[in-house]
Design an enzyme around this catalytic site. Sequence first.
Site, PDB file in Angstrom:
ATOM      1  N   ARG A 262      -9.830   0.157   8.723  1.00 14.09           N
ATOM      2  CA  ARG A 262      -9.354  -1.190   9.045  1.00 14.09           C
ATOM      3  C   ARG A 262     -10.364  -1.985   9.844  1.00 14.09           C
ATOM      4  NH1 ARG A 262      -3.316   0.239   8.795  1.00 14.09           N
ATOM      5  NH2 ARG A 262      -2.327  -1.784   8.698  1.00 14.09           N
TER       6      ARG A 262
ATOM      7  N   ARG B  59      11.539  -5.391   5.350  1.00 13.45           N
ATOM      8  CA  ARG B  59      11.257  -4.000   4.978  1.00 13.45           C
ATOM      9  C   ARG B  59      12.215  -3.024   5.675  1.00 13.45           C
ATOM     10  NH1 ARG B  59       5.220  -1.827   5.430  1.00 13.45           N
ATOM     11  NH2 ARG B  59       5.393  -2.562   7.573  1.00 13.45           N
TER      12      ARG B  59
ATOM     13  N   ARG C 137      11.334  -0.772  11.061  1.00  9.17           N
ATOM     14  CA  ARG C 137      10.293  -0.429  12.028  1.00  9.17           C
ATOM     15  C   ARG C 137      10.306  -1.406  13.193  1.00  9.17           C
ATOM     16  NH1 ARG C 137       4.844   0.410   8.553  1.00  9.17           N
ATOM     17  NH2 ARG C 137       4.038  -0.764  10.325  1.00  9.17           N
TER      18      ARG C 137
ATOM     19  N   ARG D   7      -0.156  -8.943  13.490  1.00 10.64           N
ATOM     20  CA  ARG D   7      -0.786  -7.976  12.593  1.00 10.64           C
ATOM     21  C   ARG D   7      -1.547  -8.685  11.469  1.00 10.64           C
ATOM     22  NH1 ARG D   7       4.456  -5.064  11.334  1.00 10.64           N
ATOM     23  NH2 ARG D   7       3.325  -4.000   9.676  1.00 10.64           N
TER      24      ARG D   7
ATOM     25  N   LYS E 221       0.838  -1.210   0.000  1.00  8.34           N
ATOM     26  CA  LYS E 221       0.000   0.000   0.000  1.00  8.34           C
ATOM     27  C   LYS E 221       0.871   1.258   0.000  1.00  8.34           C
ATOM     28  CE  LYS E 221      -2.155  -1.182   3.815  1.00  8.34           C
ATOM     29  NZ  LYS E 221      -1.424  -2.445   4.071  1.00  8.34           N
TER      30      LYS E 221
HETATM   31  P1  ADP Z   1       2.156  -1.841   3.237  1.00 11.77           P
HETATM   32  O1  ADP Z   1       2.133  -0.339   3.232  1.00 11.77           O
HETATM   33  O2  ADP Z   1       0.965  -2.430   2.554  1.00 11.77           O
HETATM   34  O3  ADP Z   1       2.358  -2.426   4.600  1.00 11.77           O
HETATM   35  P2  ADP Z   1       4.755  -1.564   1.848  1.00 11.77           P
HETATM   36  O4  ADP Z   1       4.441  -0.708   0.674  1.00 11.77           O
HETATM   37  O5  ADP Z   1       5.474  -0.938   2.977  1.00 11.77           O
HETATM   38  O6  ADP Z   1       3.399  -2.303   2.361  1.00 11.77           O
HETATM   39  O7  ADP Z   1       5.572  -2.838   1.309  1.00 11.77           O
HETATM   40  C1  ADP Z   1       5.992  -3.859   2.211  1.00 11.77           C
HETATM   41  C2  ADP Z   1       7.364  -4.374   1.784  1.00 11.77           C
HETATM   42  O8  ADP Z   1       7.254  -5.079   0.550  1.00 11.77           O
HETATM   43  C3  ADP Z   1       8.409  -3.284   1.557  1.00 11.77           C
HETATM   44  O9  ADP Z   1       9.655  -3.799   1.974  1.00 11.77           O
HETATM   45  C4  ADP Z   1       8.382  -3.059   0.037  1.00 11.77           C
HETATM   46  O10 ADP Z   1       9.634  -2.627  -0.463  1.00 11.77           O
HETATM   47  C5  ADP Z   1       8.053  -4.456  -0.468  1.00 11.77           C
HETATM   48  N1  ADP Z   1       7.210  -4.450  -1.688  1.00 11.77           N
HETATM   49  C6  ADP Z   1       6.223  -3.588  -2.010  1.00 11.77           C
HETATM   50  N2  ADP Z   1       5.664  -3.903  -3.200  1.00 11.77           N
HETATM   51  C7  ADP Z   1       6.326  -5.004  -3.646  1.00 11.77           C
HETATM   52  C8  ADP Z   1       6.223  -5.824  -4.827  1.00 11.77           C
HETATM   53  N3  ADP Z   1       5.308  -5.566  -5.789  1.00 11.77           N
HETATM   54  N4  ADP Z   1       7.070  -6.870  -4.954  1.00 11.77           N
HETATM   55  C9  ADP Z   1       7.993  -7.137  -3.978  1.00 11.77           C
HETATM   56  N5  ADP Z   1       8.138  -6.417  -2.856  1.00 11.77           N
HETATM   57  C10 ADP Z   1       7.321  -5.353  -2.679  1.00 11.77           C
HETATM   58  P1  ADP Z   2       1.162  -1.910   7.815  1.00 17.27           P
HETATM   59  O1  ADP Z   2       0.466  -1.556   6.561  1.00 17.27           O
HETATM   60  O2  ADP Z   2       2.541  -2.409   7.616  1.00 17.27           O
HETATM   61  O3  ADP Z   2       0.359  -2.778   8.722  1.00 17.27           O
HETATM   62  P2  ADP Z   2       0.655   0.765   8.953  1.00 17.27           P
HETATM   63  O4  ADP Z   2       1.738   1.757   8.950  1.00 17.27           O
HETATM   64  O5  ADP Z   2      -0.507   0.978   8.055  1.00 17.27           O
HETATM   65  O6  ADP Z   2       1.371  -0.625   8.716  1.00 17.27           O
HETATM   66  O7  ADP Z   2       0.070   0.605  10.444  1.00 17.27           O
HETATM   67  C1  ADP Z   2       0.927   0.409  11.534  1.00 17.27           C
HETATM   68  C2  ADP Z   2       0.113   0.294  12.825  1.00 17.27           C
HETATM   69  O8  ADP Z   2      -0.607   1.513  13.056  1.00 17.27           O
HETATM   70  C3  ADP Z   2      -0.935  -0.803  12.846  1.00 17.27           C
HETATM   71  O9  ADP Z   2      -0.402  -2.061  13.212  1.00 17.27           O
HETATM   72  C4  ADP Z   2      -1.898  -0.260  13.910  1.00 17.27           C
HETATM   73  O10 ADP Z   2      -1.374  -0.450  15.221  1.00 17.27           O
HETATM   74  C5  ADP Z   2      -1.876   1.239  13.639  1.00 17.27           C
HETATM   75  N1  ADP Z   2      -2.917   1.639  12.656  1.00 17.27           N
HETATM   76  C6  ADP Z   2      -2.712   2.113  11.409  1.00 17.27           C
HETATM   77  N2  ADP Z   2      -3.900   2.366  10.806  1.00 17.27           N
HETATM   78  C7  ADP Z   2      -4.872   2.031  11.692  1.00 17.27           C
HETATM   79  C8  ADP Z   2      -6.302   2.037  11.650  1.00 17.27           C
HETATM   80  N3  ADP Z   2      -6.980   2.437  10.571  1.00 17.27           N
HETATM   81  N4  ADP Z   2      -6.964   1.625  12.757  1.00 17.27           N
HETATM   82  C9  ADP Z   2      -6.302   1.219  13.861  1.00 17.27           C
HETATM   83  N5  ADP Z   2      -4.973   1.169  13.961  1.00 17.27           N
HETATM   84  C10 ADP Z   2      -4.241   1.569  12.888  1.00 17.27           C
END
Ligand code: ADP
Ligand code: ADP
Length: 215
Positions: free
Chosen positions: A88, A127, A160, A171, A13
Amino acid sequence: MRLILLGPPGAGKGTQAQGLADHFDIVHISTGDMFRGAIKNQTPLGLKAKAFLDEGELVPDDVTIGIVKERLEKNDCDRGFLLDGFPRTLIQAETLTEMLANLGKPLDGAININVDRIKLMARLTGRRICRHCGAAYHIVFNPPPKEGECGKCGGPLYQRDDDNEATCENRLNVYESQTAPLIEYYAGQEILHNIQGDQEIDKVFADILAAVTPQ
Ligand code: ADP
Ligand code: ADP
Ligand code: ZN
């Protein structure tokens, strides 16, 4: 253009969000980034949120909905927005629908990025994030040009705290039980776009654009 990005942790995302926000010239709103910023600055919001992020649990709905509502009421959202990581829970989704109806700004699309759970674990634990601009890298799948250094701004990369194996497992479980039901919710509103997230980053981006751009 008013969009939300659904999908499990690690689906990509954040990686897709900035490009989409630039392409459509809309505001990128990441609740995760907002919470991490608040924790870093030790604000009252950060103090409330920290324990939940550390455990990989969701921050309570009232707190989360409060900060999103405040953000969406700002004038820059008039030109459109991309919500990344919100909603979420079903309550967040229903409140968002109501909130946007009151503002006269209903969603144009909900983008759901799909990736298998085993791949998600590998993505999350490998990541790395830029401390300055927030860009996401992966030590294997998307490495920076120079180890430990952001290719966009030169900032230092870090891992992180919640990208450890135990918290990631939790998660992903929280996602399955609380967030996955939103897929049905947005399918019912007929604005859902399912995207195959297990492809090259550029291909995922192209698929999203094709899905949300009016024919
Ligand atoms: P999210 O915001 O949904 O948690 P991220 O955009 O931070 O996900 O991506 C999670 C991890 O996967 C990061 O280390 C990113 O570089 C990697 N990643 C993102 N898109 C791809 C893809 N299409 N193929 C392989 N790795 C990816
Ligand atoms: P990822 O996509 O890797 O799970 P985010 O950066 O979106 O990570 O979220 C990190 C953390 O922030 C989540 O595990 C949760 O604790 C909190 N968080 C983010 N968005 C929300 C939401 N919409 N509702 C509740 N908690 C949230
Ligand atoms: Zn950077």
